[in-house]
Design an enzyme around this catalytic site. Structure first.
Site, short mmCIF file in Angstrom:
data_model
loop_
_atom_site.label_atom_id
_atom_site.label_comp_id
_atom_site.label_asym_id
_atom_site.label_seq_id
_atom_site.Cartn_x
_atom_site.Cartn_y
_atom_site.Cartn_z
N ARG A 98 0.86 -1.19 0.00
CA ARG A 98 0.00 0.00 0.00
C ARG A 98 0.89 1.24 0.00
O ARG A 98 0.63 2.22 -0.67
CB ARG A 98 -0.95 0.01 1.22
CG ARG A 98 -1.65 1.36 1.38
CD ARG A 98 -2.88 1.37 2.28
NE ARG A 98 -2.86 0.44 3.38
CZ ARG A 98 -2.14 0.58 4.50
NH1 ARG A 98 -1.36 1.64 4.67
NH2 ARG A 98 -2.20 -0.33 5.44
N TYR A 106 -16.17 17.94 -15.20
CA TYR A 106 -16.45 16.50 -15.33
C TYR A 106 -17.48 16.11 -14.26
O TYR A 106 -17.32 16.45 -13.08
CB TYR A 106 -15.14 15.72 -15.16
CG TYR A 106 -15.35 14.23 -15.14
CD1 TYR A 106 -15.67 13.53 -16.30
CD2 TYR A 106 -15.24 13.51 -13.95
CE1 TYR A 106 -15.88 12.17 -16.28
CE2 TYR A 106 -15.45 12.14 -13.93
CZ TYR A 106 -15.76 11.48 -15.09
OH TYR A 106 -15.98 10.13 -15.06
N ASP A 131 -6.89 19.56 -13.70
CA ASP A 131 -7.22 18.25 -14.27
C ASP A 131 -6.78 18.30 -15.74
O ASP A 131 -7.39 18.97 -16.57
CB ASP A 131 -8.73 18.02 -14.14
CG ASP A 131 -9.17 16.66 -14.69
OD1 ASP A 131 -8.45 16.08 -15.51
OD2 ASP A 131 -10.26 16.19 -14.29
N LYS A 180 -7.72 7.38 -19.33
CA LYS A 180 -7.98 7.91 -20.66
C LYS A 180 -6.71 7.84 -21.52
O LYS A 180 -6.30 6.76 -21.87
CB LYS A 180 -8.53 9.33 -20.54
CG LYS A 180 -9.62 9.48 -19.44
CD LYS A 180 -10.90 8.72 -19.72
CE LYS A 180 -11.85 8.63 -18.53
NZ LYS A 180 -12.20 9.86 -17.85
C1 LIG Z 1 -12.75 10.25 -16.57
C2 LIG Z 1 -12.40 11.56 -15.98
C3 LIG Z 1 -12.21 11.71 -14.60
C4 LIG Z 1 -12.41 10.58 -13.61
O1 LIG Z 1 -11.47 9.57 -13.78
P1 LIG Z 1 -11.77 8.01 -13.48
O2 LIG Z 1 -10.49 7.36 -13.86
O3 LIG Z 1 -12.94 7.62 -14.31
O4 LIG Z 1 -12.08 7.92 -12.01
C5 LIG Z 1 -11.86 12.96 -14.12
N1 LIG Z 1 -11.69 14.02 -14.97
C6 LIG Z 1 -11.87 13.90 -16.29
C7 LIG Z 1 -11.69 15.10 -17.17
C8 LIG Z 1 -12.23 12.68 -16.85
O5 LIG Z 1 -12.43 12.58 -18.18
#
Ligand SMILES: *Cc1c(COP(=O)(O)O)cnc(C)c1O
Length: 379
Positions: A46, A98, A170, A195
């Site tokens: 962890r 998001y 982000d 992504k």
């Molecule tokens: C998908 C996404 C998230 C969340 O991420 P997860 O891996 O699905 O928890 C946060 N911000 C953006 C812009 C995203 O496209």
């Protein structure tokens, strides 16, 4: 070192016991110690795992940061950032956020006494007007989903520095290949690794990168204390994915431009949202802070009929109807009934998510095939 070299080499070393060039999957929970307190830097997975550690160093390097941390999802990474705050603290964020970020802010952290403001961040003065002595964080997402608005990161950094607040960006949509928020004054970068970084639609993961040692200590303390870490196997898959990030994003950008220009000339299409167009309202900001415009595109249909949009997402053959984005394969989605269905219609439509809005994650297939597919679906 330049980006492509870092993507392939940063954080990874041939395995010292065998010479294996690829970082092994250290599928272990614990590590044998020679004597109490006498270990090789790893005690429990962890807290530390060698495969995850290599990935954390790699992601930090491609974001031009010093410290990286990986989590079980993008949302687990966001959870870590907000846990750095205290009751009474305030966060300013964008009103075009998001959906999952909005949900964790409102339904998880508000009840612990943290206050969130949502504002149109393209309006810098509107952000500055919300700052008060409790403002401890500015949370930016750019480009935004699904409207592809661009927020000026340097302008937000100026406001956060004057307020003594932390700026977190982000950077999921842009990727570190196209945009590096730390270089523009941000204190922390967040990724949904799920992504583009993973890039092959086979892993759910999140990451944080920062350069300040005090912020890093908090990040690692919360990562270990809350325990939302990612697995060794997934870390291995993402290390492999990042080795081609620059190649994939180059092609995403090329294909994105070709598809956007095709859509813009199609008689059935009303608006196309893609920051590479000179007519995009934030094109100048995008040009300043990004090295390319990516493969995420949204568009609306003339007449704005729901049935027309649903018909198109059903008729495409190469584009797959699915949530998520950033993989090698092209995806198509209908925000009003899919990703943004939980937002009330009036609120959703105010930000541009109308009935006929369709979102594309343009993949790295042949652009001619992608355009032919959209052409037949639109016919
Ligand atoms: C998908 C996404 C998230 C969340 O991420 P997860 O891996 O699905 O928890 C946060 N911000 C953006 C812009 C995203 O496209």
């Amino acid at each position: 070192m330049k980006f492509a070299t870092k993507a392939i080499h940063a954080g990874v070393h041939p395995d010292p016991t065998t010479g294996a060039i690829m970082t092994p999957i250290y599928q272990t929970s614990t590590y044998v110690q020679d004597g109490v307190g006498n270990h090789k830097g790893y005690e429990y997975s962890r807290t530390q795992n060698p495969t995850r550690h290599a990935l954390e160093k790699n992601i930090a390097a491609i974001e031009n940061g010093k410290f990286g941390a990986c989590f079980g999802s993008g949302l687990a990474a966001i959870d870590c950032v907000i846990k750095m705050l205290n009751p009474g603290d305030e966060v300013i964020s964008t009103n075009d956020l998001y959906g999952g970020s909005y949900r964790i802010f409102r339904t998880i952290f508000e009840k612990y006494g943290i206050k969130f403001h949502f504002v149109n961040m393209q309006d810098v003065d509107a952000v500055a007007a919300l700052v008060n002595e409790n403002t401890k964080m500015i949370w930016v997402e750019t480009p935004t989903n699904p409207m592809m608005n661009i927020i000026d990161i340097e302008a937000m950094a100026e406001i956060s520095k004057a307020a003594g607040a932390m700026l977190c960006v982000d950077n999921t949509f842009a990727t570190p290949y196209l945009q590096n928020p730390l270089d523009l004054g941000a204190d922390m970068v967040m990724h949904s690794v799920t992504k583009y970084l993973g890039g092959h639609s086979d892993v759910v993961m999140g990451a944080l990168v920062c350069s300040d040692e005090n912020i890093a200590n908090e990040m690692y303390r919360i990562q270990n204390s809350s325990g939302a870490v990612t697995a060794p196997m997934d870390s291995f898959l993402v290390l492999r994915g990042i080795k081609t990030l620059h190649l994939r994003v180059q092609r995403h950008c090329e294909n994105g431009e070709k598809v956007a220009r095709f859509l813009a000339t199609h008689p059935k299409i009303d608006k196309v949202y893609w920051p590479g167009f000179e007519s995009h309202p934030n094109h100048e900001v995008a040009k300043r802070q990004m090295r390319g415009f990516g493969g995420m595109i949204s568009f609306t249909l003339k007449g704005n009929h729901l049935e027309d949009a649903l018909n198109i997402v059903k008729k495409v053959e190469i584009f797959a109807l699915a949530e998520s984005l950033g993989g090698v394969e092209s995806l198509i989605g209908h925000p009003a009934t899919m990703t943004h269905a939980s937002i009330p219609k009036e609120v959703r439509e105010q930000s541009g998510v109308v009935e006929s809005l369709i979102r594309l994650s343009v993949g790295v297939e042949d652009a001619d095939d992608l355009i032919a597919d959209l052409k037949q679906a639109l016919a």
